[in-house]
Write an enzyme that holds these catalytic residues in place. Structure first.
Site, PDB file in Angstrom:
ATOM      1  N   HIS A  94      11.598  -9.251  21.699  1.00 59.32           N
ATOM      2  CA  HIS A  94      12.602  -9.356  22.896  1.00 59.32           C
ATOM      3  C   HIS A  94      13.942  -8.946  22.501  1.00 59.32           C
ATOM      4  O   HIS A  94      14.327  -8.850  21.297  1.00 59.32           O
ATOM      5  CB  HIS A  94      12.523 -10.765  23.288  1.00 59.32           C
ATOM      6  CG  HIS A  94      13.018 -11.806  22.191  1.00 59.32           C
ATOM      7  ND1 HIS A  94      14.300 -12.075  21.923  1.00 59.32           N
ATOM      8  CD2 HIS A  94      12.498 -12.542  21.200  1.00 59.32           C
ATOM      9  CE1 HIS A  94      14.102 -13.078  20.817  1.00 59.32           C
ATOM     10  NE2 HIS A  94      13.062 -13.565  20.402  1.00 59.32           N
ATOM     11  N   ASP A 148      16.737 -10.015  24.075  1.00 63.51           N
ATOM     12  CA  ASP A 148      17.791 -11.240  24.235  1.00 63.51           C
ATOM     13  C   ASP A 148      18.138 -11.967  23.266  1.00 63.51           C
ATOM     14  O   ASP A 148      17.183 -12.175  22.119  1.00 63.51           O
ATOM     15  CB  ASP A 148      17.505 -11.949  25.488  1.00 63.51           C
ATOM     16  CG  ASP A 148      16.338 -12.692  25.336  1.00 63.51           C
ATOM     17  OD1 ASP A 148      15.325 -12.208  24.891  1.00 63.51           O
ATOM     18  OD2 ASP A 148      16.183 -13.864  26.024  1.00 63.51           O
ATOM     19  N   ASP A 162      16.384 -12.858  14.711  1.00 71.71           N
ATOM     20  CA  ASP A 162      15.729 -13.374  15.798  1.00 71.71           C
ATOM     21  C   ASP A 162      16.064 -12.410  17.090  1.00 71.71           C
ATOM     22  O   ASP A 162      16.965 -12.852  17.852  1.00 71.71           O
ATOM     23  CB  ASP A 162      15.736 -14.784  16.355  1.00 71.71           C
ATOM     24  CG  ASP A 162      15.046 -15.332  17.568  1.00 71.71           C
ATOM     25  OD1 ASP A 162      14.107 -14.622  17.812  1.00 71.71           O
ATOM     26  OD2 ASP A 162      15.253 -16.398  17.876  1.00 71.71           O
ATOM     27  N   GLU A 189      13.432 -13.780  26.895  1.00 69.62           N
ATOM     28  CA  GLU A 189      12.534 -14.549  26.211  1.00 69.62           C
ATOM     29  C   GLU A 189      13.127 -15.803  25.699  1.00 69.62           C
ATOM     30  O   GLU A 189      12.335 -17.124  25.870  1.00 69.62           O
ATOM     31  CB  GLU A 189      12.292 -13.669  24.768  1.00 69.62           C
ATOM     32  CG  GLU A 189      10.907 -14.181  24.014  1.00 69.62           C
ATOM     33  CD  GLU A 189      11.453 -15.330  22.873  1.00 69.62           C
ATOM     34  OE1 GLU A 189      10.491 -16.096  22.592  1.00 69.62           O
ATOM     35  OE2 GLU A 189      12.522 -15.538  22.674  1.00 69.62           O
ATOM     36  N   GLU A 190      14.377 -15.979  25.273  1.00 71.19           N
ATOM     37  CA  GLU A 190      14.944 -16.994  24.790  1.00 71.19           C
ATOM     38  C   GLU A 190      15.241 -18.084  25.893  1.00 71.19           C
ATOM     39  O   GLU A 190      15.580 -19.276  25.635  1.00 71.19           O
ATOM     40  CB  GLU A 190      16.362 -16.603  24.038  1.00 71.19           C
ATOM     41  CG  GLU A 190      16.208 -15.928  23.091  1.00 71.19           C
ATOM     42  CD  GLU A 190      15.741 -16.591  21.848  1.00 71.19           C
ATOM     43  OE1 GLU A 190      15.355 -17.875  22.118  1.00 71.19           O
ATOM     44  OE2 GLU A 190      15.697 -16.063  20.613  1.00 71.19           O
ATOM     45  N   GLU A 200       8.392 -11.774  15.836  1.00 73.14           N
ATOM     46  CA  GLU A 200       9.438 -12.943  15.565  1.00 73.14           C
ATOM     47  C   GLU A 200       9.473 -13.097  14.176  1.00 73.14           C
ATOM     48  O   GLU A 200       8.747 -12.812  13.431  1.00 73.14           O
ATOM     49  CB  GLU A 200       8.884 -14.084  16.462  1.00 73.14           C
ATOM     50  CG  GLU A 200       8.786 -14.036  18.093  1.00 73.14           C
ATOM     51  CD  GLU A 200      10.258 -14.332  18.594  1.00 73.14           C
ATOM     52  OE1 GLU A 200      11.091 -14.610  17.573  1.00 73.14           O
ATOM     53  OE2 GLU A 200      10.269 -14.130  19.959  1.00 73.14           O
ATOM     54  N   HIS A 236      19.102 -18.837  15.870  1.00 66.90           N
ATOM     55  CA  HIS A 236      19.943 -19.520  16.678  1.00 66.90           C
ATOM     56  C   HIS A 236      21.017 -20.501  16.375  1.00 66.90           C
ATOM     57  O   HIS A 236      21.676 -21.174  16.663  1.00 66.90           O
ATOM     58  CB  HIS A 236      19.101 -20.621  17.433  1.00 66.90           C
ATOM     59  CG  HIS A 236      18.061 -20.007  18.402  1.00 66.90           C
ATOM     60  ND1 HIS A 236      16.942 -20.735  19.169  1.00 66.90           N
ATOM     61  CD2 HIS A 236      17.342 -18.832  18.292  1.00 66.90           C
ATOM     62  CE1 HIS A 236      16.270 -20.203  19.749  1.00 66.90           C
ATOM     63  NE2 HIS A 236      16.440 -18.912  19.209  1.00 66.90           N
TER      64      HIS A 236
HETATM   65 ZN   LIG Z   1      12.685 -14.717  19.206  1.00 63.25          ZN
END
Ligand SMILES: [Zn+2]
Length: 390
Positions: free
Chosen positions: A76, A78, A108, A139-140, A167, A361
């Site tokens: 992903h 994003d 990530d 995705e997030e 991932e 994150h």
């Molecule tokens: Zn991810």
């Protein structure tokens, strides 16, 4: 530690990707254009699919010989926001220090994408089987974008034989993850002066009772299962993340809403858990509300769903990833990925990528150089395999 010379290109590519601030709420089109430009000259078939207002795109590229089969490398584009986080470095500029690369998306999951893109010019001219690159948006925020990409593949008659979703797993193969459903619950009450509270319907209190019941369900799942010890959190979890309601203490609030999610084991049934909440609301909360105002009550709307990933250990793609990583790991993780949507579309998928989910994150997100190196070895071997005569 200085990077070994063959890491220069992946790191440079990672720097380019991190510099696009592709927070989910914002457009990712500049990054997609950059990748498209990168693929120019590699004889790629590129397909784009867009979100409703064409601010974001998925990219699917096929390289090497055309036809059925081939592998998908999926990631992903994003990243999660940096708002309110205390960073020591500029989050959207790659910073190298102490054997680590810092920046939003390093773990990530832009490193996997960067390594794959950096290797393409070396391997693509020699491919004997198709290699596909799948880059998604949103995705997030609940794996919302990739569905359109997968649908488009089916429409175009493309049938890859397997998919690796990069991932962050510290390059250890993951074959199962929990499913996730998220819901918004809206409570309609009846406003009034707080001195006359019994004549009004307090939406915040009604909502709180429902949240408390979700917590009871969560405790039961924690204490009584079902359990699958392969997962780091061995049971289904239920969690309320956001709650809103009320304007002033002397007003009985007529509105409340809260968002909750379930992350469920393959063997658990999210519909049954939702029914449990609904019947509690129907039998224990709404009657008292409706005795005062018959229009008061609850509404629950599903916001997103990530299906369970449950790839069988004997699948070809698992054997290949085992061979390439030199492990026999069959990990199970609690977080959801896009792998399950590929699996549901008949493309067996494994999650395996560099970096750790523990860094994802967070402020000062980073990836260790050795992880980038491990990913480069892995994808290099994989591309080498696709160059062998079928
Ligand atoms: Zn991810």
């Amino acid at each position: 530690m200085n990077p070994s010379p063959d890491l220069a290109k992946p790191i440079e590519m990672l720097g380019r990707l991190v510099a696009f601030p592709t927070v989910s709420r914002d457009s990712n089109l500049e990054l997609i254009d950059f990748v498209r430009e990168w693929l120019r000259g590699l004889d790629a078939d590129v397909r784009l699919t867009f979100d409703d207002d064409r601010r974001k795109a998925n990219l699917f590229a096929t390289l090497g010989p055309r036809g059925d089969g081939g592998l998908v490398l999926s990631g992903h584009t994003d990243v999660v926001p940096v708002d309110g986080q205390d960073w020591d470095t500029e989050p959207f500029a790659l910073t190298q220090a102490g054997g680590r690369l810092y920046g939003r998306g390093t773990s990530d999951m832009k490193s996997f994408i960067a390594v794959a893109l950096a290797l393409l010019p070396t391997w693509v001219p020699r491919l004997n089987r198709p290699l596909h690159i799948a880059l998604s948006y949103d995705e997030e925020v609940g794996c919302l974008g990739v569905g359109r990409l997968i649908q488009d593949l089916a429409g175009a008659g493309l049938r890859p034989s397997g998919c690796i979703v990069g991932e962050p797993t510290l390059m250890s193969p993951v074959i199962a993850h929990k499913g996730k459903r998220s819901y918004r619950c809206t409570v309609r009450g009846l406003a009034g002066h707080s001195a006359y509270a019994p004549k009004a319907v307090n939406a915040v209190e009604a909502g709180a009772e429902a949240v408390a019941h979700l917590k009871r369900i969560a405790r039961r799942l924690r204490d009584s299962g079902p359990f699958d010890r392969g997962f780091d959190i061995a049971h289904t979890t239920v969690h309320t993340g956001v709650m809103r309601g009320g304007t002033a203490l002397n007003i009985v609030p007529h509105h409340c809403s809260f968002d909750f999610e379930m992350r469920y084991l393959p063997e658990d049934d999210p519909d049954a858990l939702l029914d449990e909440l609904r019947s509690y609301i129907r039998d224990h909360i709404e009657p008292e509300m409706r005795a005062i105002d018959e229009t008061a009550g609850f509404e629950i709307v599903q916001m997103s769903e990530i299906p369970v990933l449950d790839t069988r250990a004997e699948t070809q793609i698992v054997a290949l990833v085992h061979e390439l990583t030199g492990t026999r790991d069959v990990g199970k993780v609690s977080y959801g990925t896009e792998a399950s949507q590929f699996q549901r579309a008949g493309i067996p998928a494994v999650v395996c990528g560099p970096g750790s989910i523990l860094q994802a994150h967070k402020p000062n997100e980073f990836i260790a150089l050795e992880q980038v190196e491990a990913c480069e070895r892995f994808l290099g071997r994989l591309m080498e395999r696709l160059c062998e005569k079928p």
